[in-house]
Motif scaffolding. Structure first.
Motif, PDB file in Angstrom:
ATOM      1  N   ALA A 390       0.828  -1.202   0.000  1.00  0.00           N
ATOM      2  CA  ALA A 390       0.000   0.000   0.000  1.00  0.00           C
ATOM      3  C   ALA A 390       0.866   1.258   0.000  1.00  0.00           C
ATOM      4  CB  ALA A 390      -0.936  -0.009   1.204  1.00  0.00           C
ATOM      5  N   ASP A 391       1.912   1.276   0.804  1.00  0.00           N
ATOM      6  CA  ASP A 391       2.805   2.428   0.861  1.00  0.00           C
ATOM      7  C   ASP A 391       3.481   2.694  -0.484  1.00  0.00           C
ATOM      8  OD1 ASP A 391       2.185   2.842   3.497  1.00  0.00           O
ATOM      9  OD2 ASP A 391       4.001   1.867   4.283  1.00  0.00           O
ATOM     10  N   LYS A 392       3.706   1.633  -1.243  1.00  0.00           N
ATOM     11  CA  LYS A 392       4.367   1.764  -2.547  1.00  0.00           C
ATOM     12  C   LYS A 392       3.361   1.996  -3.674  1.00  0.00           C
ATOM     13  CE  LYS A 392       8.111  -1.316  -1.067  1.00  0.00           C
ATOM     14  NZ  LYS A 392       9.214  -0.340  -1.063  1.00  0.00           N
ATOM     15  N   ASN A 393       2.096   2.213  -3.306  1.00  0.00           N
ATOM     16  CA  ASN A 393       1.020   2.433  -4.282  1.00  0.00           C
ATOM     17  C   ASN A 393       0.859   1.266  -5.240  1.00  0.00           C
ATOM     18  OD1 ASN A 393       0.318   5.100  -3.330  1.00  0.00           O
ATOM     19  ND2 ASN A 393       2.185   5.861  -4.344  1.00  0.00           N
ATOM     20  N   LEU A 394       1.114   0.083  -4.737  1.00  0.00           N
ATOM     21  CA  LEU A 394       0.932  -1.122  -5.547  1.00  0.00           C
ATOM     22  C   LEU A 394      -0.422  -1.765  -5.292  1.00  0.00           C
ATOM     23  CD1 LEU A 394       4.516  -2.648  -5.312  1.00  0.00           C
ATOM     24  CD2 LEU A 394       3.471  -1.438  -7.244  1.00  0.00           C
ATOM     25  N   LEU A 395      -1.223  -1.144  -4.453  1.00  0.00           N
ATOM     26  CA  LEU A 395      -2.604  -1.555  -4.227  1.00  0.00           C
ATOM     27  C   LEU A 395      -3.508  -0.361  -4.500  1.00  0.00           C
ATOM     28  CD1 LEU A 395      -2.243  -3.480  -0.825  1.00  0.00           C
ATOM     29  CD2 LEU A 395      -2.350  -4.486  -3.118  1.00  0.00           C
ATOM     30  N   ALA A 396      -4.690  -0.634  -5.052  1.00  0.00           N
ATOM     31  CA  ALA A 396      -5.650   0.435  -5.350  1.00  0.00           C
ATOM     32  C   ALA A 396      -6.529   0.694  -4.137  1.00  0.00           C
ATOM     33  CB  ALA A 396      -6.484   0.063  -6.567  1.00  0.00           C
ATOM     34  N   VAL A 397      -5.922   1.189  -3.065  1.00  0.00           N
ATOM     35  CA  VAL A 397      -6.655   1.482  -1.829  1.00  0.00           C
ATOM     36  C   VAL A 397      -6.307   2.895  -1.376  1.00  0.00           C
ATOM     37  CG1 VAL A 397      -6.739  -0.934  -1.095  1.00  0.00           C
ATOM     38  CG2 VAL A 397      -4.788   0.478  -0.410  1.00  0.00           C
ATOM     39  N   GLU A 398      -7.207   3.452  -0.580  1.00  0.00           N
ATOM     40  CA  GLU A 398      -6.995   4.791  -0.048  1.00  0.00           C
ATOM     41  C   GLU A 398      -6.009   4.733   1.129  1.00  0.00           C
ATOM     42  OE1 GLU A 398      -8.195   7.572  -1.293  1.00  0.00           O
ATOM     43  OE2 GLU A 398      -9.285   6.477  -2.883  1.00  0.00           O
ATOM     44  N   PRO A 399      -5.311   5.839   1.394  1.00  0.00           N
ATOM     45  CA  PRO A 399      -4.460   5.877   2.594  1.00  0.00           C
ATOM     46  C   PRO A 399      -5.273   5.544   3.843  1.00  0.00           C
ATOM     47  CG  PRO A 399      -4.023   7.767   1.186  1.00  0.00           C
ATOM     48  CD  PRO A 399      -5.226   7.085   0.605  1.00  0.00           C
ATOM     49  N   GLY A 400      -4.700   4.761   4.706  1.00  0.00           N
ATOM     50  CA  GLY A 400      -5.389   4.366   5.920  1.00  0.00           C
ATOM     51  C   GLY A 400      -6.339   3.206   5.731  1.00  0.00           C
ATOM     52  N   GLU A 405      -9.136  -4.478   3.438  1.00  0.00           N
ATOM     53  CA  GLU A 405      -9.210  -3.788   2.146  1.00  0.00           C
ATOM     54  C   GLU A 405      -7.927  -4.001   1.348  1.00  0.00           C
ATOM     55  OE1 GLU A 405     -12.137  -0.047   3.347  1.00  0.00           O
ATOM     56  OE2 GLU A 405      -9.973   0.064   3.764  1.00  0.00           O
ATOM     57  N   GLN A 406      -6.799  -3.954   2.018  1.00  0.00           N
ATOM     58  CA  GLN A 406      -5.526  -4.172   1.329  1.00  0.00           C
ATOM     59  C   GLN A 406      -5.427  -5.599   0.789  1.00  0.00           C
ATOM     60  OE1 GLN A 406      -2.884  -3.232   4.544  1.00  0.00           O
ATOM     61  NE2 GLN A 406      -2.883  -1.026   4.129  1.00  0.00           N
ATOM     62  N   ALA A 407      -5.754  -6.564   1.624  1.00  0.00           N
ATOM     63  CA  ALA A 407      -5.645  -7.967   1.217  1.00  0.00           C
ATOM     64  C   ALA A 407      -6.636  -8.297   0.112  1.00  0.00           C
ATOM     65  CB  ALA A 407      -5.863  -8.874   2.422  1.00  0.00           C
ATOM     66  N   THR A 408      -7.840  -7.764   0.209  1.00  0.00           N
ATOM     67  CA  THR A 408      -8.845  -8.019  -0.820  1.00  0.00           C
ATOM     68  C   THR A 408      -8.394  -7.461  -2.162  1.00  0.00           C
ATOM     69  OG1 THR A 408     -10.644  -8.039   0.796  1.00  0.00           O
ATOM     70  CG2 THR A 408     -11.244  -7.610  -1.485  1.00  0.00           C
ATOM     71  N   ASP A 409      -7.734  -6.305  -2.141  1.00  0.00           N
ATOM     72  CA  ASP A 409      -7.263  -5.738  -3.403  1.00  0.00           C
ATOM     73  C   ASP A 409      -6.090  -6.540  -3.965  1.00  0.00           C
ATOM     74  OD1 ASP A 409      -7.741  -3.507  -5.288  1.00  0.00           O
ATOM     75  OD2 ASP A 409      -5.610  -3.133  -4.900  1.00  0.00           O
ATOM     76  N   ALA A 410      -5.236  -7.047  -3.100  1.00  0.00           N
ATOM     77  CA  ALA A 410      -4.143  -7.907  -3.583  1.00  0.00           C
ATOM     78  C   ALA A 410      -4.705  -9.128  -4.299  1.00  0.00           C
ATOM     79  CB  ALA A 410      -3.250  -8.326  -2.416  1.00  0.00           C
ATOM     80  N   LEU A 411      -5.756  -9.706  -3.732  1.00  0.00           N
ATOM     81  CA  LEU A 411      -6.391 -10.860  -4.369  1.00  0.00           C
ATOM     82  C   LEU A 411      -7.051 -10.456  -5.684  1.00  0.00           C
ATOM     83  CD1 LEU A 411      -6.987 -13.873  -4.035  1.00  0.00           C
ATOM     84  CD2 LEU A 411      -9.067 -13.246  -2.802  1.00  0.00           C
ATOM     85  N   ARG A 412      -7.662  -9.270  -5.704  1.00  0.00           N
ATOM     86  CA  ARG A 412      -8.277  -8.775  -6.945  1.00  0.00           C
ATOM     87  C   ARG A 412      -7.232  -8.643  -8.046  1.00  0.00           C
ATOM     88  NH1 ARG A 412      -7.889  -4.498  -9.762  1.00  0.00           N
ATOM     89  NH2 ARG A 412      -6.590  -3.478  -8.172  1.00  0.00           N
ATOM     90  N   ILE A 413      -6.093  -8.106  -7.701  1.00  0.00           N
ATOM     91  CA  ILE A 413      -5.031  -7.931  -8.687  1.00  0.00           C
ATOM     92  C   ILE A 413      -4.642  -9.277  -9.301  1.00  0.00           C
ATOM     93  CG2 ILE A 413      -2.582  -7.341  -8.933  1.00  0.00           C
ATOM     94  CD1 ILE A 413      -3.118  -5.068  -6.895  1.00  0.00           C
TER      95      ILE A 413
END
Length: 708
Positions: A390-400, A405-413
């Motif tokens: 998330a810090d590297k903007n490699l996930l499509a999630v908002e700050p915080g 949400e982070q893990a779900t987006d990783a799976l989506r990718i």
């Protein structure tokens, strides 16, 4: 007679069946020119020892591992026995109720415990343009009938050694009375202890002498000493560090193994010429040859069929083949009413480095909470990976964003951007825990780029690590090294040798437990995995910027190496069967079997004889179906191995009885649920001779159409 004696003396002709050939003097049987050194022959009586089970029998293969009398100095026979035991069990579920002894296994169709008498021939061979040896072996059972000769190829699966396909193509071929020809395809253990200069002979025993070995790194004594002073206790490994990109030649390895098989068969059964030579009587024209095996071995046989210009191969039967089809976006793939897949045919390194980077985070998604064995993955490390991505903007999630949400987006990718089917998601966590995507990423990046051990690609090296001392580098124990031939699967982590992140915070550390520079905590060496991802995609995985300097050169070499392994899709009309499990989470079907089927239809059209059978509730590693691995596996999945043997039976019937191959189809298996219920034919329906219309896999209007 002088000409005959002269030809007999020329034992290095390149073409076994064409040496010294003219109308008046038929060809003599000659050792192929690619064979290096002596051919070792051993006969097995089928009572105390044998070709298939090393004397263990079906019951022994299902029991405890055989031990060495002297663990520091195992004999070649002991190493062979343990190698066969481990290689068989790595690919076949030998547990009760899982099909072993009912649908497959040495004892099925045998009057005893399945021991098979016969002769085994083993040697080194090389390819033109390289001096890196690889191993070839031919097994000829006593049941072989020279009046009806047949041969089955058995290149090793994965990065395994010469016995890597013993329980798959080996078992089927030997029980059929066929000669079986094996090759390690330039992989295998091939470990080189850089500290001691120790390596394996062809029989697995260790030596530090200047003699023929499976592999030593291309370093002078001075270079090796300098490397050891900087990076002590490291190993070089053949698949990763031979600088040969062996996968580019896997098809040629298989074709040469067939030629070796013909040489061996004619030495045994050819027409004698005096006392020193024979004329071949077993030829490609009168011998049925099926190219076979699974996974990497299956991909090797497919490539061999594409490259077969001499008519050596009659048919192909493979399971879950690792094929990297030539990219052809003129066709698409669709399953049921799911999304249309246009970005298919990604390379192995492309999707595997994506899994290595994102799966550790995706494991934390709530949908993976009950994924088999996911509880073994360290949740704290997974959260660190998510936060870093998330810090590297490699996930499509908002700050915080939350961890969910982070893990779900990783799976989506992984699912949406990399074409990983949802059916593969439940098995990805256990593969991540088993370090499969990490090991493939490291090994294949080195292999495709023809990098040496001294290059330490992405600051990664290979060594034993001390689990009691911060997982720091240590010496591999003498007993572990002595057994490597029999215990290693050819791709570290294996046999006590791990992947080490040399740039980890504090000291070089086992990658699995390492912390990247600047990271808040253990993150599975994410920076190293991102480095491998950058090399795979050719741009910086974080910024998208062009790579520079040595990294750009290596990425270009890797891209070239990947192009060298691309399959053409042209099987030259050979009757061919692919079986693949829809849940294969190691070789995702949208990048392997499915697009190969589409490419073949595009290339061969009406001349295609390829059939593709996609098996529901089946995946890549049947061994995980054993009940010892807990719920979610044995109760939910069926053995793909059973359908691999069906594929061989179908190709055999097509070639010997002219029986048509069934149309391409989805095979709807039924998991057994309660593991107390042994698998039966109700769980494992046959591949249908006339599948229902709703089960047929089609290629129409430039689309591979897969039923749900």
């Amino acid at each position: 007679m002088k000409r005959i004696m002269l030809c007999a003396a020329i034992g290095a002709s390149v073409a076994t069946l064409t040496a010294c050939n003219d109308n008046d003097n038929p060809p003599l049987n000659s050792v192929p020119g690619f064979v290096q050194g002596e051919i070792q022959q051993t006969s097995y009586d089928g009572v105390t020892d044998d070709l298939l089970t090393a004397g263990l029998g079906a019951s022994g293969l299902a029991g405890a591992a055989p031990a060495f009398d002297d663990p520091l100095n195992p004999t070649p026979a002991e190493l062979r026995r343990l190698a066969i035991y481990n290689n068989y069990r790595a690919l076949v579920d030998t547990s009760a109720g899982g099909g072993y002894g009912t649908f497959f296994g040495p004892q099925v169709g045998a009057e005893d415990d399945g021991l098979i008498a016969g002769d085994e021939f083993i040697a080194y061979m090389t390819l033109p343009g390289t001096d890196v040896p690889f191993t070839v072996m031919a097994q000829v059972p006593d049941s072989f009938d020279p009046e009806r000769p047949c041969m089955v190829t058995a290149p090793s699966s994965g990065s395994r050694g010469i016995y890597g396909a013993i329980g798959t193509a080996g078992e089927w071929g030997l029980k059929k009375g066929c000669a079986v020809v094996y090759t390690d395809k330039g992989t295998g253990t091939g470990s080189h202890n850089l500290e001691t200069n120790t390596a394996q002979r062809i029989d697995g025993t260790l030596t530090d002498a200047d003699e023929a070995v499976q592999f030593r790194a291309d370093l002078t004594d001075e270079q090796r000493a300098e490397f050891n002073s900087n990076w002590p206790d490291r190993f070089a490994w053949k698949h990763a560090h031979s600088k040969a990109n062996p996968e580019a030649d896997w098809g040629q390895h298989v074709l040469q193994s067939i030629e070796f098989g013909f040489y061996v068969l004619n030495e045994k059964f050819g027409d004698p010429v005096g006392t020193v030579a024979v004329r071949p009587t077993i030829t490609p024209e009168n011998t049925l040859v099926i190219a076979s095996s699974i996974s990497n071995g299956g991909g090797s046989s497919v490539r061999a069929a594409e490259q077969d210009t001499d008519g050596l191969i009659d048919g192909v039967a493979v399971s879950e083949p690792n094929v990297n089809p030539k990219v052809d976006r003129s066709f698409t793939i669709v399953q049921g009413d799911g999304p249309v897949i246009t970005e298919h045919s990604r390379s192995l390194l492309d999707y595997t480095t994506a899994l290595a980077v994102y799966q550790g985070c995706a494991n934390q998604a709530s949908v993976n909470a009950t994924a088999p064995l996911n509880f073994l993955n360290d949740a704290t490390v997974g959260a660190s990976i998510c936060a870093a991505l998330a810090d590297k903007n490699l996930l499509a999630v908002e700050p915080g964003a939350t961890l969910e949400e982070q893990a779900t987006d990783a799976l989506r990718i992984l699912n949406e951007e990399f074409g990983i089917q949802p059916e593969q998601n439940p098995l990805a966590p256990v593969h991540f825990f088993s370090r499969i995507p990490q090991s493939i990423s490291m090994t294949y990046a080195n292999a495709y780029g023809r990098a040496g051990v001294e290059d330490r690609v992405c600051s990664l090296s290979l060594a034993a690590t001390d689990g009691e001392n911060l997982d720091a580098v240590t010496q591999l124990s003498a007993t572990a090294e002595a057994a490597l031939f029999a215990t290693s699967n050819g791709i570290p982590p294996t046999g006590g040798v791990n992947i080490v992140y040399d740039d980890a915070v504090g000291q070089p550390t086992n990658l699995e437990f390492s912390t990247s520079p600047g990271a808040a905590g253990e993150d599975y060496g994410l920076e190293a995995l991102l480095c491998l991802r950058s090399l795979a995609q050719g741009t910086d995985a974080v910024t998208g910027a062009a790579l520079e300097g040595e990294q750009a050169e290596l990425a270009a070499a890797i891209a070239e190496g990947i192009e060298e392994v691309r399959a053409s899709g042209n099987l030259q009309g050979k009757p061919t069967v692919f079986v693949t499990g829809r849940a294969d989470a190691i070789l995702p079907i949208n990048h392997t079997s499915r697009p190969y089927f589409g490419l073949n239809q595009t290339v061969e059209g009406e001349n295609s004889n390829l059939r593709y059978y996609e098996v529901l509730n089946a995946h890549h590693l049947d061994i995980l179906n054993g009940p010892q691995f807990g719920p979610g596996l044995a109760d939910s999945y069926v053995p793909l191995h059973h359908y691999y043997f069906q594929a061989l039976d179908l190709v055999w019937a097509n070639l010997t009885e002219n029986q048509p191959l069934p149309p391409s189809q989805v095979v709807r298996t039924v998991p057994r649920g309660d593991v107390a219920n042994p698998l039966s034919s109700d769980n494992l329906p046959d591949i249908a001779a006339e599948p229902a219309p709703e089960d047929r896999i089609l290629f129409e209007e430039n689309q591979v159409v897969i039923p749900d």
